[in-house]
Design a protein around this motif. Structure first.
Motif, PDB file in Angstrom:
ATOM      1  N   ALA A 245       0.813  -1.215   0.000  1.00  0.00           N
ATOM      2  CA  ALA A 245       0.000   0.000   0.000  1.00  0.00           C
ATOM      3  C   ALA A 245       0.848   1.269   0.000  1.00  0.00           C
ATOM      4  O   ALA A 245       0.305   2.377  -0.016  1.00  0.00           O
ATOM      5  N   SER A 246       2.178   1.094   0.008  1.00  0.00           N
ATOM      6  CA  SER A 246       3.083   2.243   0.081  1.00  0.00           C
ATOM      7  C   SER A 246       3.719   2.526  -1.267  1.00  0.00           C
ATOM      8  O   SER A 246       3.440   1.844  -2.266  1.00  0.00           O
ATOM      9  N   ASN A 247       4.601   3.520  -1.295  1.00  0.00           N
ATOM     10  CA  ASN A 247       5.348   3.849  -2.515  1.00  0.00           C
ATOM     11  C   ASN A 247       6.441   2.825  -2.815  1.00  0.00           C
ATOM     12  O   ASN A 247       7.116   2.923  -3.841  1.00  0.00           O
ATOM     13  N   TRP A 248       6.619   1.847  -1.898  1.00  0.00           N
ATOM     14  CA  TRP A 248       7.681   0.856  -2.053  1.00  0.00           C
ATOM     15  C   TRP A 248       7.154  -0.455  -2.631  1.00  0.00           C
ATOM     16  O   TRP A 248       7.882  -1.450  -2.659  1.00  0.00           O
ATOM     17  N   ALA A 249       5.904  -0.492  -3.086  1.00  0.00           N
ATOM     18  CA  ALA A 249       5.287  -1.751  -3.540  1.00  0.00           C
ATOM     19  C   ALA A 249       6.099  -2.431  -4.642  1.00  0.00           C
ATOM     20  O   ALA A 249       6.250  -3.655  -4.658  1.00  0.00           O
ATOM     21  N   ASP A 268      17.702   4.846   0.555  1.00  0.00           N
ATOM     22  CA  ASP A 268      16.277   4.766   0.866  1.00  0.00           C
ATOM     23  C   ASP A 268      15.961   3.880   2.068  1.00  0.00           C
ATOM     24  O   ASP A 268      14.822   3.877   2.551  1.00  0.00           O
ATOM     25  N   ILE A 269      16.958   3.137   2.534  1.00  0.00           N
ATOM     26  CA  ILE A 269      16.701   2.190   3.632  1.00  0.00           C
ATOM     27  C   ILE A 269      16.195   2.888   4.896  1.00  0.00           C
ATOM     28  O   ILE A 269      15.219   2.414   5.507  1.00  0.00           O
ATOM     29  N   PRO A 270      16.796   4.007   5.343  1.00  0.00           N
ATOM     30  CA  PRO A 270      16.272   4.653   6.562  1.00  0.00           C
ATOM     31  C   PRO A 270      14.808   5.082   6.427  1.00  0.00           C
ATOM     32  O   PRO A 270      14.010   4.869   7.354  1.00  0.00           O
ATOM     33  N   ASN A 271      14.434   5.661   5.274  1.00  0.00           N
ATOM     34  CA  ASN A 271      13.042   6.085   5.077  1.00  0.00           C
ATOM     35  C   ASN A 271      12.094   4.889   5.052  1.00  0.00           C
ATOM     36  O   ASN A 271      10.982   4.952   5.586  1.00  0.00           O
ATOM     37  N   PHE A 272      12.548   3.795   4.426  1.00  0.00           N
ATOM     38  CA  PHE A 272      11.728   2.585   4.384  1.00  0.00           C
ATOM     39  C   PHE A 272      11.507   2.041   5.799  1.00  0.00           C
ATOM     40  O   PHE A 272      10.392   1.645   6.167  1.00  0.00           O
ATOM     41  N   ASN A 273      12.561   2.027   6.587  1.00  0.00           N
ATOM     42  CA  ASN A 273      12.467   1.547   7.964  1.00  0.00           C
ATOM     43  C   ASN A 273      11.493   2.392   8.774  1.00  0.00           C
ATOM     44  O   ASN A 273      10.649   1.858   9.521  1.00  0.00           O
ATOM     45  N   MET A 275       9.029   4.152   7.611  1.00  0.00           N
ATOM     46  CA  MET A 275       7.665   3.928   7.125  1.00  0.00           C
ATOM     47  C   MET A 275       7.041   2.706   7.788  1.00  0.00           C
ATOM     48  O   MET A 275       5.887   2.742   8.241  1.00  0.00           O
ATOM     49  N   LEU A 276       7.809   1.604   7.869  1.00  0.00           N
ATOM     50  CA  LEU A 276       7.289   0.402   8.509  1.00  0.00           C
ATOM     51  C   LEU A 276       6.982   0.641   9.984  1.00  0.00           C
ATOM     52  O   LEU A 276       5.918   0.250  10.492  1.00  0.00           O
ATOM     53  N   ALA A 277       7.917   1.293  10.661  1.00  0.00           N
ATOM     54  CA  ALA A 277       7.726   1.543  12.088  1.00  0.00           C
ATOM     55  C   ALA A 277       6.521   2.451  12.336  1.00  0.00           C
ATOM     56  O   ALA A 277       5.715   2.208  13.248  1.00  0.00           O
TER      57      ALA A 277
END
Length: 311
Positions: A245-249, A268-273, A275-277
């Motif tokens: 459901a995110s921009n990372w699909a 992008d890893i910090p932003n992805f992390n 987002m999950l949190a």
């Protein structure tokens, strides 16, 4: 660079089984060409067709610029091969085996030539010991020495490290590097030990069910900017729904061993992390993976047959 091997639309059928399916690839002069695939992928069948041990159902094979069907004898005189375990005479010494196979190849060996060859494969100190006293790794090195006795341009090794201990594997790896870097040989090596291929191969072919998945150099196959992220969470279903459901699909990869896999640019890893949190996903670990094994599992899990990365 000179093209040593060119395979076009190669197919081999055994009754209803298609072992190799319209396979095309090329090997250039000086390559250590890593030939990868799961068990039953068609690697050994392909190699046996290159050596004329079995006949293709269809397709073309060109080696050294000549049609293999029309110039079989001339081509094979310039190829050395070891197919799995080498077939040597265990009651003869290493020296005697090498001398015998040299004569069978039409070579008139001198004592110095034979000893130099044994020195090259690390067996000079055991030259006059019977092969029955050798470890499997020593037998493999002797097999490679025999394959080289007529000074071929192309070396084909099918699973050369099968059944070897770590030291034996390292010895074969170092020998392949000597063949390539010092002796300027072109080497095709089939293996299921991905870590070994990663250390020696200049170009790589991955096949699955007889079809090509990818072909290219490590630099072409691996995006240095992208990292495969292995994620362990409390609930995979919730985490996957959140990612979809995110921009990372589009970054989501097939799951592996119960872990969520995502391909991301490092920055992008910090932003992805975050987002999950922020979405309430309980994260146990994020592990960056970037190796041939990870890439191999990624492309074979997807079963997506894509074209070569090189022209």
């Amino acid at each position: 660079m000179q093209q040593i091997v060119k395979v076009s639309q190669l197919t081999k059928q055994f009754n209803s089984l298609t072992a190799v399916n319209q396979l095309s690839f090329s090997v250039e002069s000086g390559d250590v060409y890593g030939f990868l695939g799961q068990n039953g992928a068609g690697k050994s069948t392909t190699i046996r067709m290159l050596l004329t041990l079995i006949t293709p159902t269809s397709g073309e094979i060109s080696i050294f610029g000549y049609d293999l069907n029309k110039h079989r004898k001339e081509i094979l005189q310039q190829i050395g091969a070891v197919i799995e375990k080498p077939d040597v005479y265990k009651y003869l010494s290493a020296y005697e085996n090498l001398k015998l196979f040299a004569k069978l190849s039409g070579v008139k060996p001198t004592n110095k030539m034979l000893m130099d060859q044994l020195e090259m494969v690390g067996l000079a100190s055991r030259a006059h010991d019977t092969v029955k006293t050798f470890s499997q790794g020593m037998k493999q090195r002797l097999g490679i020495g025999i394959a080289l006795v007529h000074n071929p341009q192309l070396i084909i090794l099918d699973e050369p490290t099968n059944g070897l201990d770590p030291q034996g594997i390292a010895d074969i790896r170092n020998l392949i590097l000597i063949l390539s870097r010092e002796m300027k040989k072109t080497v095709i090596v089939s293996s299921h030990l991905l870590n070994e291929i990663e250390q020696i191969a200049t170009r790589i072919l991955i096949i699955d069910k007889g079809r090509k998945l990818v072909e290219g150099t490590s630099a072409e196959l691996f995006n240095d900017q992208q990292t495969i992220l292995q994620i362990s969470v409390a609930n995979n279903d919730i985490a996957i729904q959140t990612i979809q459901a995110s921009n990372w699909a589009s970054n989501l990869l097939p799951e592996r061993d119960g872990h969520i896999m995502v391909g991301l640019n490092k920055e992008d890893i910090p932003n992805f992390n975050r987002m999950l949190a922020a979405s309430g996903v309980d994260i146990y670990s994020l592990q960056a993976r970037h190796s041939l094994e990870d890439y191999f599992l990624q492309v074979t899990a997807g079963k997506q047959h894509v074209g070569t990365f090189t022209n």
